[in-house]
Design an enzyme around this catalytic site. Structure first.
Site, mmCIF file in Angstrom:
data_model
loop_
_atom_site.group_PDB
_atom_site.id
_atom_site.type_symbol
_atom_site.label_atom_id
_atom_site.label_comp_id
_atom_site.label_asym_id
_atom_site.label_seq_id
_atom_site.Cartn_x
_atom_site.Cartn_y
_atom_site.Cartn_z
ATOM 1 N N ASP A 352 0.838 -1.189 0.000
ATOM 2 C CA ASP A 352 0.000 0.000 0.000
ATOM 3 C C ASP A 352 0.882 1.251 0.000
ATOM 4 O O ASP A 352 1.857 1.336 0.755
ATOM 5 C CB ASP A 352 -0.904 -0.019 1.234
ATOM 6 N N GLU A 388 1.885 -0.389 -4.970
ATOM 7 C CA GLU A 388 0.949 0.663 -5.344
ATOM 8 C C GLU A 388 1.822 1.913 -5.482
ATOM 9 O O GLU A 388 2.239 2.487 -4.480
ATOM 10 C CB GLU A 388 -0.118 0.859 -4.271
#
Length: 707
Positions: A352, A388
């Site tokens: 993330d 990401e």
């Protein structure tokens, strides 16, 4: 009343970090560069009564450590760390606050929000004050775990090659909460997700790898609880080695239950990838609680303003940013990653806000200490690493900039595919995404699989909602519909929300098939959002992070149309596995290779001829063909392959287009495999080169060459 020890604490070792049971006792080791004293606190089995405090006797290379001969699995513990409370210097030590071990592999209990959790007097909102209330009654606790587990050979499956991979993103609780074929008591748990009926369903779709939203222990935000909501997605981590006990059927067996789930997926031939949050923690900024890192060594664990270390650098938008420039913090993250691979056998990670991991004080650096550490790590080299590649910090958007060995979420694919089927961009934009986005990834020996292609993910509209709503509808989140992105590139096809209009519904169903076909037939690594295969809806909510409700839970009362869409997804996945030309391990160039005598990809216009530069420059040219020649070289060796030759035809026009099927060497007939205007997945006949095929407005076709 605190009990007396049966045996004295021994010196122990500074490694490994955390609580390590050796069959006779437990070694405790905690990093803190600036602490003056560390106390280990032991609790009763319920974590309610503190039994004893033991000062760790040794301090080696900034590691506090000690060994307790009579302490074993299921022991409940925490830490109190002494040191200066000088927020203006970046120090926030407060021994009145019980702290979680960053290396703990098990948790028990839940956090109860109370002013005592804060290192300062929370009622004053002045973080320079000092609070002396004991936080232990309101804190979850750490648990010493027994790591032993019998892994069978079937449970330790071989990794799926990148070019064969199809990822399926899902939430442990949301996927199983209403799953009909498992017991009620198992729904929403690791045990439920590992049930044969669940694994069989996922495997039947043709996907290869399950990507789970965060399962690391996390904290529910107080402001959400006050509104009757929860941090459903789990992007609020407080411990990087402990699975969250909320996902366990038997909480005292959380770790074992997670391993059992992984074993069942591996037996089913499926990989398990974890979505991990190493960019921030649940402690927030200077006004946040003191739960772990902040009280252990705030100045080391977090990025602070250089000229005023009272305040935190907030590149994550969550209040704090983990300091991945510090060697011990890198070590903690690497210890965590290796633990999940070696002890629980997971097959990869999705990071993330991954740009944070590569940000040094001078900005993003794809040769950052953390990325270099991952590159050389012999354990992490064996698993999938997916970034990401963006955050909200300066220079935070870095799609395509990660080093070799990493794959990345490709939001350009998402945005451009959405825009094409909406009619906002043309063939020249879409074609680059169809061939694996070489403009972003074709460098340094990276492969098309480095591009993780997706149309939808947990964050945003579901696929059904993408074709049903022009606007977000997030009222249930309690923020007056201000949260969530307003830039969705969605199109409701004529009416906002569900409708009884048959024409609009037929068009929406075709658009769903268009999106799915584009995703699964493009070069790169496709990622499918769980439930999109049968058209699940979140009623227009594009930010359901706080919805542990039927908004987020998959509804398994699947309609006839939903079942037809499942069959369509299965067919697309099977075609991808059947025809290697759809998942080449080298970028398609369109260049003629003399030794082979063909081009790997040829772009065809509606007249059946090869497209010219004039065609590409025509902004209104939205119907085109992509001819994938199976004779083209498949590896770096210049020799002909014997793959099937495929023709994909895409019509982004609002009208039907008569498309002339091209001539091709050795061609006898073109056999139709897919037409998104046709709901069922059966083959629909054969056609001669030169025949015209009426391509429905906004539809996609796939043909295979019969020779």
């Amino acid at each position: 009343m605190k009990e007396t020890r049966k045996s004295a604490v021994q010196e122990g070792l500074p490694h490994p970090g955390g609580a390590s049971w050796d069959g006779k006792g437990t070694n405790f080791a905690l990093f803190s560069a600036n602490a003056t004293k560390v106390e280990l606190c032991l609790f009763d089995e319920r974590g309610e009564r503190e039994l004893e405090r033991i000062a760790l006797p040794e301090y080696t290379n900034q590691i506090w450590h000690g060994y307790l001969p009579d302490v074993g699995p299921a022991t409940v513990y925490g830490y109190r760390v002494h040191g200066p409370y000088e927020p203006e210097a970046g120090h926030r030590f407060n021994p009145h606050k019980l702290l979680l071990d960053p290396h703990a592999c098990g948790h028990t209990g839940e956090l109860t929000w109370n002013p005592a959790l804060f290192g300062y007097q929370m009622e004053t909102m002045d973080d320079l004050t000092f609070d002396e209330r004991d936080s232990a009654p309101f804190m979850p606790k750490c648990v010493v775990v027994d790591p032993s587990f019998e892994w069978s050979e079937a449970c330790s499956q071989k990794r799926v090659p990148w070019d064969d991979t199809i990822i399926y993103e899902m939430h442990v609780r949301g996927f199983t909460k209403q799953f009909p074929k498992i017991k009620d008591k198992l729904r929403g748990t690791f045990a439920g997700l590992g049930q044969k009926e669940v694994v069989d369903y996922i495997r039947s779709l043709g996907v290869t790898s399950v990507e789970l939203l965060p399962i690391h222990a996390f904290v529910n935000d107080s402001h959400l609880l006050e509104k009757g909501l929860t941090n459903y997605w789990g992007y609020n981590t407080i411990s990087f080695l402990a699975p969250d006990p909320r996902y366990a059927f038997e909480r005292e067996q959380t770790l074992r239950e997670f391993k059992e789930m992984v074993a069942r997926f591996h037996e089913g031939g499926l990989e398990v990838i974890l979505d991990v949050v190493y960019n921030h923690t649940a402690e927030g900024n200077e006004l946040g609680p003191t739960l772990s890192f902040k009280g252990i060594d705030n100045r080391c664990y977090y990025r602070l303003l250089l000229d005023n270390p009272r305040y935190y650098i907030n590149d994550t938008g969550t209040g704090n940013t983990l300091n991945l420039s510090h060697g011990r913090v890198i070590q903690m993250v690497l210890d965590s990653l290796r633990y999940w691979v070696q002890q629980t056998k997971v097959d990869g990670f999705r990071f993330d806000l991954g740009t944070i991991l590569a940000r040094e004080p001078n900005g993003f650096d794809n040769q950052s200490g953390f990325l270099k550490a991952c590159t050389q790590d012999p354990v992490l080299n064996t698993v999938k690493l997916i970034a990401e590649p963006w955050d909200c910090g300066p220079g935070g958007y870095q799609v395509g900039a990660f080093p070799p060995g990493w794959a990345e979420w490709n939001d350009r694919f998402r945005d451009h595919v959405r825009a094409f089927w909406k009619g906002d961009v043309g063939a020249s934009v879409l074609s680059t995404r169809l061939v694996g986005s070489p403009d972003l990834f074709d460098r340094l020996g990276r492969k098309p699989s480095a591009s993780v292609n997706f149309i939808t993910a947990h964050d945003g509209f579901t696929l059904n909602d993408l074709v049903t709503y022009n606007e977000k509808h997030n009222e249930a989140n309690g923020e007056e519909n201000r949260d969530g992105s307003s830039d969705n590139r969605s199109w409701n096809c004529g009416v906002e929300g569900p409708t009884d209009d048959l024409e609009i519904n037929r068009f929406r169903e075709r658009q769903l098939r268009n999106f799915l076909a584009t995703l699964l037939l493009s070069q790169g690594t496709p990622m499918l959002l769980a439930g999109d295969e049968f058209g699940r809806t979140q009623n227009g909510n594009n930010n359901a992070y706080c919805q542990d409700t039927e908004i987020s839970w998959l509804n398994w009362n699947i309609t006839e149309k939903g079942n037809a869409l499942i069959q369509f997804v299965k067919k697309l996945a099977n075609l991808r596995h059947k025809y290697p030309i759809l998942r080449r391990n080298r970028f398609l160039t369109g260049q003629y290779v003399e030794e082979v005598g063909v081009k790997d990809v040829t772009w065809i216009n509606a007249n059946g001829n090869e497209m010219t530069s004039e065609h590409w420059q025509d902004g209104g040219m939205d119907c085109f063909g992509m001819l994938l020649d199976g004779r083209a070289q498949a590896t770096g060796i210049r020799k002909s392959s014997k793959d099937a030759t495929l023709l994909m035809v895409i019509n982004g026009h609002s009208d039907l287009v008569e498309f002339t099927l091209p001539e091709c060497y050795g061609a006898m007939q073109w056999s139709l495999l897919v037409d998104t205007n046709i709901a069922d997945s059966s083959e629909k006949g054969t056609f001669d080169p030169g025949d015209k095929y009426g391509v429905t407005a906004r539809s996609l076709l796939l043909f295979v060459l019969r020779t």
